[in-house]
Design a protein around this motif. Sequence first.
Motif, PDB file in Angstrom:
ATOM      1  N   GLU A   4       0.832  -1.203   0.000  1.00 27.51           N
ATOM      2  CA  GLU A   4       0.000   0.000   0.000  1.00 27.51           C
ATOM      3  C   GLU A   4       0.873   1.263   0.000  1.00 27.51           C
ATOM      4  OE1 GLU A   4      -0.445  -2.595   1.964  1.00 27.51           O
ATOM      5  OE2 GLU A   4      -2.321  -3.374   1.120  1.00 27.51           O
ATOM      6  N   ALA A  44       2.350   1.720  -3.410  1.00 30.53           N
ATOM      7  CA  ALA A  44       1.346   2.237  -4.354  1.00 30.53           C
ATOM      8  C   ALA A  44       1.153   3.739  -4.145  1.00 30.53           C
ATOM      9  CB  ALA A  44       0.021   1.499  -4.146  1.00 30.53           C
ATOM     10  N   HIS A  45       1.078   4.138  -2.886  1.00 25.84           N
ATOM     11  CA  HIS A  45       0.880   5.563  -2.572  1.00 25.84           C
ATOM     12  C   HIS A  45       2.083   6.387  -3.053  1.00 25.84           C
ATOM     13  CE1 HIS A  45      -0.586   9.057  -0.486  1.00 25.84           C
ATOM     14  NE2 HIS A  45       0.582   9.180   0.132  1.00 25.84           N
ATOM     15  N   ASP A  95       2.023   6.553  -6.747  1.00 24.84           N
ATOM     16  CA  ASP A  95       0.747   7.042  -7.271  1.00 24.84           C
ATOM     17  C   ASP A  95       0.167   6.070  -8.293  1.00 24.84           C
ATOM     18  OD1 ASP A  95      -1.335   8.790  -7.323  1.00 24.84           O
ATOM     19  OD2 ASP A  95      -0.481  10.096  -8.861  1.00 24.84           O
ATOM     20  N   ILE A  96       0.216   4.784  -7.946  1.00 26.53           N
ATOM     21  CA  ILE A  96      -0.406   3.762  -8.786  1.00 26.53           C
ATOM     22  C   ILE A  96      -1.241   2.868  -7.874  1.00 26.53           C
ATOM     23  CG2 ILE A  96       1.411   3.782 -10.542  1.00 26.53           C
ATOM     24  CD1 ILE A  96       2.652   1.355  -9.279  1.00 26.53           C
ATOM     25  N   SER A  97      -2.011   1.963  -8.455  1.00 27.08           N
ATOM     26  CA  SER A  97      -2.891   1.129  -7.626  1.00 27.08           C
ATOM     27  C   SER A  97      -2.102   0.009  -6.938  1.00 27.08           C
ATOM     28  CB  SER A  97      -3.992   0.523  -8.490  1.00 27.08           C
ATOM     29  OG  SER A  97      -3.428  -0.425  -9.362  1.00 27.08           O
ATOM     30  N   VAL A  98      -2.718  -0.514  -5.879  1.00 25.83           N
ATOM     31  CA  VAL A  98      -2.099  -1.646  -5.165  1.00 25.83           C
ATOM     32  C   VAL A  98      -1.946  -2.830  -6.117  1.00 25.83           C
ATOM     33  CG1 VAL A  98      -2.538  -3.350  -3.354  1.00 25.83           C
ATOM     34  CG2 VAL A  98      -2.890  -0.922  -2.882  1.00 25.83           C
ATOM     35  N   GLY A  99      -2.972  -3.034  -6.943  1.00 29.81           N
ATOM     36  CA  GLY A  99      -2.931  -4.145  -7.907  1.00 29.81           C
ATOM     37  C   GLY A  99      -1.753  -4.007  -8.864  1.00 29.81           C
ATOM     38  N   SER A 100      -1.501  -2.772  -9.280  1.00 24.76           N
ATOM     39  CA  SER A 100      -0.376  -2.554 -10.207  1.00 24.76           C
ATOM     40  C   SER A 100       0.941  -2.886  -9.531  1.00 24.76           C
ATOM     41  CB  SER A 100      -0.348  -1.100 -10.681  1.00 24.76           C
ATOM     42  OG  SER A 100      -1.494  -0.819 -11.436  1.00 24.76           O
TER      43      SER A 100
END
Lengths: 276, 182
Positions: free
Chosen positions: B130, B133-134, B137-142
Amino acid sequence: MSRQLRDMLGDVAGGHQAAFDDAHRGDDTSLYVRAIAPRRRVRRAAPLVTAAAVALILVVGVLGFGPQRSTVEPAHTAPTPSASDEASAPERTTTGQQPLPGQPGWAVDGLVLQPDAVAAAAAASLDGALADSPDCALLDSIGRLENASAEGWVEATHVGAFMEATGATNDVRVAQFDSADSADAYVDLAAATARGCGRDLQATSLDVEVSRVGLTGVPGAALRVIVTDGELAADDGRWMLWLHVDGTDALAVVVEPGATDRAVAIIGDWVREVGA
Amino acid sequence: MRTWEGVLETLVRERRGALVGYAFLLAGDRATAEDLVHDAIIRTFSRARRLDNVHAAEGYVRRAITTQFLNGRRSRATARAKQHLLVERDAPPADAATGAVDEVTRALGKLSGRQRACVVLRHFEDLSTEETAHRLDISVGSVKRYVHDAMVILRGELADLAPDEPDETVSAPVVAARRRTP
């Protein structure tokens, strides 16, 4: 595996940390301070410049639309700078205490600096062929004083832009190079890039003129790049980059299509008052 | 001396080498790593924010390095194409890669920029999925996909790297022994 990978990455990073530390035992903090201090000053001044611009807009609004409306004359008529190889930078016409260049309320030819205004990419206003040429595309970033070499590393500070009634701007950036040689090399890069751009555009309606210009009474020298689109009228078809270097100090002015070229006045004012 | 200058002095004296090591993991070569660090330090301190402790300043600089690395890949490629027009380097910085370290460096070089960033933030900076991702600036899935794809490549390149571990371990409840039917 996570731990194993962490150890591997740690070994790689640690090796380079040790090698770097061995090679850089001297204290070069002063180099950083010299590069950072002017930028912090400009950034601290930015909110004040915005406030001054807002106040000026409010005053102009009251004068223009208030009940006691009278004919409003511009502060003074904008002089059109010479475009010869020896341009003449007008002296500051000081009436009372005028703000210094980069400070809140800095005005050139009656236009007040707007810190948040930024010039658009040249290709946005002129022929799209500009974007297809790598050299032409690089001119925009040179106008932002980017892409300096590793040794002559520089980060530019965006001072702001002088916006015409049309919305077109004279966009101003400043930077300090590590050495005068690096600054000169950057000017050479800009000139070579502009000439490359000109070669790429030979089969189009666009034309590129590159010249070195001395400004009377202003130390240093400027490179001027003019990109003109023959299919557009006068100012609307002309994009300009002025790159002035005096020792390690560089100042770039990008004149957007549709804007009056105020670069000589801007450079003259900045170099005399700030670079002195 | 102003507060930020004191923090800057300490950071440059004590932490710049570590920052170069970190930047090297992302960039894959020393010259670019040094450029990234230099750039990030000036960017961080040029902002008129309050900087009164080295730890926080280093955090800002590391973020700036990562951002600059991801944003600057294209512009650096363009600039490098013009490098011959600019000031020559005295000599390329000596890379410290030898043996196993060299092997890891080469393996990292097989990863894309985002894959490298995800691997470095997850496995070197020890950020959670997490947090990574933060930061990017991309999604957790990415992040999970980038890390997964990166690990497949790294395992292929690094024979010594043990098989993957699950991100999360869940205890399976013990089921009472069932009576066998004859």
